[in-house]
Design an enzyme around this catalytic site. Structure first.
Site, PDB file in Angstrom:
ATOM      1  N   HIS A  59       0.703  -1.232  -0.058  1.00  0.00           N
ATOM      2  CA  HIS A  59       0.062  -0.001  -0.047  1.00  0.00           C
ATOM      3  C   HIS A  59       0.986   1.252  -0.090  1.00  0.00           C
ATOM      4  CE1 HIS A  59      -4.061  -2.034   1.886  1.00  0.00           C
ATOM      5  NE2 HIS A  59      -3.254  -2.603   0.975  1.00  0.00           N
ATOM      6  N   GLU A  61       1.022   3.883   1.736  1.00  0.00           N
ATOM      7  CA  GLU A  61       1.598   4.284   3.075  1.00  0.00           C
ATOM      8  C   GLU A  61       2.541   3.234   3.429  1.00  0.00           C
ATOM      9  OE1 GLU A  61      -3.088   4.507   3.613  1.00  0.00           O
ATOM     10  OE2 GLU A  61      -1.711   3.288   2.510  1.00  0.00           O
ATOM     11  N   CYS A  89      -6.156   1.735   5.766  1.00  0.00           N
ATOM     12  CA  CYS A  89      -6.634   0.451   6.215  1.00  0.00           C
ATOM     13  C   CYS A  89      -6.349   0.074   7.734  1.00  0.00           C
ATOM     14  CB  CYS A  89      -6.377  -0.542   5.198  1.00  0.00           C
ATOM     15  SG  CYS A  89      -4.683  -1.063   5.184  1.00  0.00           S
ATOM     16  N   CYS A  92      -2.365  -0.474   7.359  1.00  0.00           N
ATOM     17  CA  CYS A  92      -1.346   0.863   7.236  1.00  0.00           C
ATOM     18  C   CYS A  92      -1.769   1.659   8.627  1.00  0.00           C
ATOM     19  CB  CYS A  92      -1.778   1.538   6.211  1.00  0.00           C
ATOM     20  SG  CYS A  92      -1.708   0.769   4.686  1.00  0.00           S
TER      21      CYS A  92
END
Length: 157
Positions: A59, A61, A89, A92
């Protein structure tokens, strides 16, 4: 990005985050971008890359946190701020806590998959060791529109 670069305080870090999100969309990834800043320096910019890297943890992040940690040579990003185009999410959010991010700024909320203001609300749990200051809703319409357009095009195929 490997070396920190100066960032003008007159600029909006979300410009970099949205550019990374658009680049992710162009590559067929869900359009999410993230930027890590500390003391006026951009430590990292990343967009989503799970498909490209065949890695479900890639992801924006996570990639930005990894790059920023490499740039400062530490697993903790004390004094750093993270700017993201979508509410992080739960995975993260956990990484943000472990990295000791000072402040989290995000654009669009994610009622279905978010882990900060929705879902498990990771930073509100008693097991969370560090909770950043959280500020949501920055350029929210732009973030939401980017995601809606991306998924509309995918459905049209």
């Amino acid at each position: 990005m490997s070396d920190p670069i100066p960032f003008s305080s007159g600029n909006d870090p979300f410009d970099l985050a949205f550019a990374a999100a658009r680049a992710a969309a162009d590559a067929g990834e869900v359009p999410v971008g993230a930027v890590v800043l500390r003391g006026g320096m951009v430590l990292a910019v990343a967009g989503n890359r799970p498909r490209a890297l065949a890695d479900p943890t890639a992801h924006a992040e996570i990639l930005a946190i990894r790059a920023a940690c490499a740039a400062v040579g530490d697993e903790r990003l004390v004094g750093c701020d993270l700017y993201v185009t979508l509410e992080p999410c739960p995975m993260c959010a956990g990484a943000i806590s472990l990295a000791r991010i000072r402040r989290l700024y995000f654009s669009a909320s994610d009622p279905k998959g978010g882990g900060v203001e929705h879902g498990p609300r990771v930073f509100n749990q008693p097991t969370c060791h560090h909770a950043p200051e959280v500020y949501g809703g920055f350029r929210e319409a732009e973030g939401a529109a980017l995601l809606r357009t991306f998924f509309a095009h995918r459905r049209d195929r």
